[in-house]
Design a protein around this motif. Structure first.
Motif, PDB file in Angstrom:
ATOM      1  N   HIS A  95       0.750  -0.841  -0.172  1.00 35.22           N
ATOM      2  CA  HIS A  95      -0.480  -0.180   0.397  1.00 35.22           C
ATOM      3  C   HIS A  95       1.043   1.049  -0.149  1.00 35.22           C
ATOM      4  CE1 HIS A  95      -2.453  -2.910   0.934  1.00 35.22           C
ATOM      5  NE2 HIS A  95      -3.747  -1.987   1.059  1.00 35.22           N
ATOM      6  N   CYS A  96       0.568   2.456  -0.761  1.00 32.08           N
ATOM      7  CA  CYS A  96       1.376   3.561  -0.732  1.00 32.08           C
ATOM      8  C   CYS A  96       1.020   4.608   0.624  1.00 32.08           C
ATOM      9  CB  CYS A  96       1.072   4.291  -2.392  1.00 32.08           C
ATOM     10  SG  CYS A  96       1.750   5.709  -2.596  1.00 32.08           S
ATOM     11  N   HIS A  97       2.199   5.213   1.049  1.00 34.06           N
ATOM     12  CA  HIS A  97       2.883   5.731   2.254  1.00 34.06           C
ATOM     13  C   HIS A  97       3.600   5.997   1.319  1.00 34.06           C
ATOM     14  CE1 HIS A  97      -0.871   3.324   4.391  1.00 34.06           C
ATOM     15  NE2 HIS A  97       0.183   2.194   3.955  1.00 34.06           N
ATOM     16  N   MET A  98       3.873   7.629   2.881  1.00 31.92           N
ATOM     17  CA  MET A  98       5.093   8.382   2.759  1.00 31.92           C
ATOM     18  C   MET A  98       6.257   7.502   2.563  1.00 31.92           C
ATOM     19  SD  MET A  98       5.828  11.149   5.938  1.00 31.92           S
ATOM     20  CE  MET A  98       5.167  12.189   5.758  1.00 31.92           C
ATOM     21  N   SER A  99       7.415   8.196   1.829  1.00 29.74           N
ATOM     22  CA  SER A  99       8.215   7.022   1.770  1.00 29.74           C
ATOM     23  C   SER A  99       8.858   7.221   3.147  1.00 29.74           C
ATOM     24  CB  SER A  99       9.380   7.679   0.998  1.00 29.74           C
ATOM     25  OG  SER A  99       9.962   8.600   1.076  1.00 29.74           O
ATOM     26  N   SER A 100       9.208   5.705   3.666  1.00 28.96           N
ATOM     27  CA  SER A 100      10.518   5.100   4.282  1.00 28.96           C
ATOM     28  C   SER A 100      11.482   6.339   4.151  1.00 28.96           C
ATOM     29  CB  SER A 100      10.956   4.172   4.107  1.00 28.96           C
ATOM     30  OG  SER A 100      11.181   3.658   3.358  1.00 28.96           O
ATOM     31  N   MET A 101      11.672   6.930   3.482  1.00 32.70           N
ATOM     32  CA  MET A 101      12.993   7.703   3.181  1.00 32.70           C
ATOM     33  C   MET A 101      12.769   9.189   4.239  1.00 32.70           C
ATOM     34  SD  MET A 101      16.508   7.806   2.361  1.00 32.70           S
ATOM     35  CE  MET A 101      16.385   7.046   0.875  1.00 32.70           C
ATOM     36  N   ALA A 102      12.006   9.409   3.709  1.00 32.52           N
ATOM     37  CA  ALA A 102      11.324  10.972   4.550  1.00 32.52           C
ATOM     38  C   ALA A 102      11.083  10.653   5.540  1.00 32.52           C
ATOM     39  CB  ALA A 102      10.382  11.139   3.417  1.00 32.52           C
ATOM     40  N   ALA A 103      10.623   9.462   5.933  1.00 35.23           N
ATOM     41  CA  ALA A 103      10.234   9.553   7.742  1.00 35.23           C
ATOM     42  C   ALA A 103      10.537   9.311   8.399  1.00 35.23           C
ATOM     43  CB  ALA A 103       9.469   8.430   7.368  1.00 35.23           C
ATOM     44  N   SER A 104      12.197   8.462   7.556  1.00 39.24           N
ATOM     45  CA  SER A 104      13.395   8.277   8.515  1.00 39.24           C
ATOM     46  C   SER A 104      14.070   9.713   8.977  1.00 39.24           C
ATOM     47  CB  SER A 104      14.561   7.515   7.708  1.00 39.24           C
ATOM     48  OG  SER A 104      14.013   6.061   7.877  1.00 39.24           O
ATOM     49  N   LYS A 105      14.133  10.210   8.199  1.00 39.98           N
ATOM     50  CA  LYS A 105      15.230  11.686   7.829  1.00 39.98           C
ATOM     51  C   LYS A 105      13.910  12.560   8.624  1.00 39.98           C
ATOM     52  CE  LYS A 105      17.607  15.500   7.065  1.00 39.98           C
ATOM     53  NZ  LYS A 105      16.917  16.240   7.853  1.00 39.98           N
ATOM     54  N   ILE A 106      12.882  12.757   8.975  1.00 40.61           N
ATOM     55  CA  ILE A 106      11.867  13.281   9.744  1.00 40.61           C
ATOM     56  C   ILE A 106      12.101  12.601  11.075  1.00 40.61           C
ATOM     57  CG2 ILE A 106       9.103  14.170  10.300  1.00 40.61           C
ATOM     58  CD1 ILE A 106       8.367  13.679   8.089  1.00 40.61           C
ATOM     59  N   MET A 107      12.140  11.563  11.817  1.00 42.04           N
ATOM     60  CA  MET A 107      12.529  10.783  13.258  1.00 42.04           C
ATOM     61  C   MET A 107      14.385  11.659  13.289  1.00 42.04           C
ATOM     62  SD  MET A 107      11.820   6.753  13.193  1.00 42.04           S
ATOM     63  CE  MET A 107      10.720   6.083  12.185  1.00 42.04           C
ATOM     64  N   ILE A 108      14.914  12.128  12.520  1.00 42.97           N
ATOM     65  CA  ILE A 108      16.756  12.051  12.215  1.00 42.97           C
ATOM     66  C   ILE A 108      16.366  13.440  12.833  1.00 42.97           C
ATOM     67  CG2 ILE A 108      18.999  12.649  12.199  1.00 42.97           C
ATOM     68  CD1 ILE A 108      18.701  10.580  10.514  1.00 42.97           C
ATOM     69  N   ASP A 109      15.258  14.443  12.325  1.00 41.09           N
ATOM     70  CA  ASP A 109      15.388  16.080  13.211  1.00 41.09           C
ATOM     71  C   ASP A 109      13.877  15.494  13.990  1.00 41.09           C
ATOM     72  OD1 ASP A 109      16.710  16.670   9.951  1.00 41.09           O
ATOM     73  OD2 ASP A 109      14.267  16.738   9.222  1.00 41.09           O
ATOM     74  N   GLN A 110      13.989  14.870  15.061  1.00 39.44           N
ATOM     75  CA  GLN A 110      13.263  14.407  15.921  1.00 39.44           C
ATOM     76  C   GLN A 110      13.871  14.035  17.075  1.00 39.44           C
ATOM     77  OE1 GLN A 110       9.312  15.836  16.608  1.00 39.44           O
ATOM     78  NE2 GLN A 110      10.334  16.990  14.498  1.00 39.44           N
ATOM     79  N   GLY A 111      14.951  14.156  16.833  1.00 41.30           N
ATOM     80  CA  GLY A 111      15.531  13.452  17.891  1.00 41.30           C
ATOM     81  C   GLY A 111      15.761  11.834  17.796  1.00 41.30           C
ATOM     82  N   ILE A 112      14.676  11.069  17.155  1.00 42.39           N
ATOM     83  CA  ILE A 112      14.806   9.686  16.974  1.00 42.39           C
ATOM     84  C   ILE A 112      15.530   8.741  15.809  1.00 42.39           C
ATOM     85  CG2 ILE A 112      12.754   8.001  16.620  1.00 42.39           C
ATOM     86  CD1 ILE A 112      10.690  10.714  17.243  1.00 42.39           C
ATOM     87  N   GLU A 113      16.556   8.136  16.588  1.00 44.31           N
ATOM     88  CA  GLU A 113      17.261   7.451  15.543  1.00 44.31           C
ATOM     89  C   GLU A 113      15.626   6.000  15.348  1.00 44.31           C
ATOM     90  OE1 GLU A 113      20.646   3.887  16.153  1.00 44.31           O
ATOM     91  OE2 GLU A 113      19.748   4.938  17.917  1.00 44.31           O
ATOM     92  N   PRO A 114      16.055   5.999  13.483  1.00 46.28           N
ATOM     93  CA  PRO A 114      15.372   5.307  12.579  1.00 46.28           C
ATOM     94  C   PRO A 114      16.007   3.618  12.536  1.00 46.28           C
ATOM     95  CG  PRO A 114      16.697   7.197  11.312  1.00 46.28           C
ATOM     96  CD  PRO A 114      16.665   6.627  12.503  1.00 46.28           C
ATOM     97  N   ILE A 115      15.117   3.375  11.887  1.00 43.16           N
ATOM     98  CA  ILE A 115      15.483   2.079  10.740  1.00 43.16           C
ATOM     99  C   ILE A 115      14.732   2.127   9.636  1.00 43.16           C
ATOM    100  CG2 ILE A 115      15.116  -0.652  10.505  1.00 43.16           C
ATOM    101  CD1 ILE A 115      15.755  -0.845  13.783  1.00 43.16           C
ATOM    102  N   LEU A 116      15.663   2.151   8.343  1.00 44.13           N
ATOM    103  CA  LEU A 116      14.883   2.479   7.343  1.00 44.13           C
ATOM    104  C   LEU A 116      14.092   0.521   7.130  1.00 44.13           C
ATOM    105  CD1 LEU A 116      14.757   4.416   4.277  1.00 44.13           C
ATOM    106  CD2 LEU A 116      16.794   3.471   3.537  1.00 44.13           C
ATOM    107  N   GLN A 117      13.695   0.527   6.204  1.00 42.71           N
ATOM    108  CA  GLN A 117      12.900  -0.508   5.804  1.00 42.71           C
ATOM    109  C   GLN A 117      13.309  -0.346   3.759  1.00 42.71           C
ATOM    110  OE1 GLN A 117       9.287  -1.747   6.926  1.00 42.71           O
ATOM    111  NE2 GLN A 117       9.870  -2.215   9.096  1.00 42.71           N
TER     112      GLN A 117
END
Length: 312
Positions: free
Chosen positions: A56-78
């Motif tokens: 199912h199409c949603h916001m990209s994992s790359m964009a979501a990961s970058k937003i997490m970094i900006d919020q001080g959260i460590e992402p796991i990119l799928q």
């Protein structure tokens, strides 16, 4: 030794790690995603950004990961192999590193027929194992698969998925072994609702020494209702929910089923914590992000979080 990420450091320090995942929103702004992350960020060590899960199409994992970094959260990119070939994937890998993303979960991906774009053309140029091999090649040699050299070698921490709960059961530990040989450093399993099956899987994994070569996170999550459990069985590939679990939810009044589902999840976590060789849990709470802090605080995981925050 230097670590690619804080997640890798926690594993190597033998902390019992807590990860979760955020459902990327159907939105072109970041506010909805941040709202969902607010439920998770104080309870988890890292958060997965899903890559068009279920096709199912949603916001990209790359964009979501970058937003997490900006919020001080460590992402796991799928990264799923369904939608991109090796050229696009290799570009995404070095692009992710440039954005500060260090953890990557390598997935084959669900077929397009399971999603809301069944007419889409699937790619599957790689699968999870060849994806692991590809990224391992990039980080170990500093070159693309073509042999063309990069200016620098990306430092990455690689994960993959495993499903001990679907047949053929005897094959599952050896499939994990193949992923480790391909470069996998941590594993997130499919939802666990069957502790005896997990113990059997872990017994073989320990015999093969896999728990010493790879950090194993067991997938857990709350069930919203009996109807939800039945829908998951029919529509989500690879998830196995025992009849007795569904029966327990059915016997619970509808208005209390979500709390019963949470209790089942907490009970599973408390049992998982005592199994030798397991390095943590991966909490999947699809559209139930608000329950994750409650699950952590009401389970044995609360001690892990408090100990980490106090520096002990």
């Amino acid at each position: 030794m230097p670590y690619a990420s804080n997640l890798q450091k926690l594993f190597d320090n033998k902390d019992f790690v807590i990860t979760s995942e955020v459902s990327s929103p159907d939105a072109s702004t970041h506010s909805t995603l941040i709202e969902r992350l607010d439920h998770l960020k104080h309870s988890c060590d890292a958060i997965n950004a899903t890559d068009a899960s279920g096709a199912h199409c949603h916001m990209s994992s790359m964009a979501a990961s970058k937003i997490m970094i900006d919020q001080g959260i460590e992402p796991i990119l799928q990264i799923s192999c369904r939608d991109r070939n090796r050229i696009a994937i290799q570009g995404d890998v070095i692009g992710a590193h440039a954005l500060g993303i260090r953890n990557i979960l390598c997935l084959t991906g669900d077929g397009v027929e399971t999603g809301d774009h069944p007419e889409a053309k699937a790619v599957f140029d790689l699968d999870s194992i060849t994806l692991l091999q590809t990224i391992s090649h990039i980080k170990n040699t500093g070159t693309f698969l073509s042999g063309r050299k990069l200016e620098n070698q990306p430092d990455l921490f690689l994960g993959a998925a495993s499903n001990p709960f679907a047949p053929p059961f005897d094959f599952r530990p050896f499939r994990l072994q193949k992923k480790i040989e391909a470069g996998c450093q941590f594993i997130q399993t499919q939802y666990c609702f069957d502790i005896p099956r997990l113990k059997s899987f872990m017994g073989t994994a320990r015999d093969l020494g896999l728990d010493k070569q790879c950090h194993i996170l067991v997938g857990v999550g709350p069930l919203k209702s009996a109807a939800t459990a039945e829908w998951i069985i029919k529509n989500v590939p690879g998830v196995v929910i025992p009849d007795e679990t569904i029966g327990l939810l059915r016997r619970t009044p509808k208005e209390s089923q979500i709390q019963e589902g949470k209790k089942i999840c907490i009970d599973i976590i408390n049992q998982v914590r005592s199994i030798e060789g397991i390095a943590g849990v991966h909490i999947m709470a699809y559209l139930l992000d608000h329950l994750v802090p409650e699950i952590v605080s009401e389970s044995i995981l609360d001690k892990e979080v408090k100990s980490r925050k106090s520096g002990n």
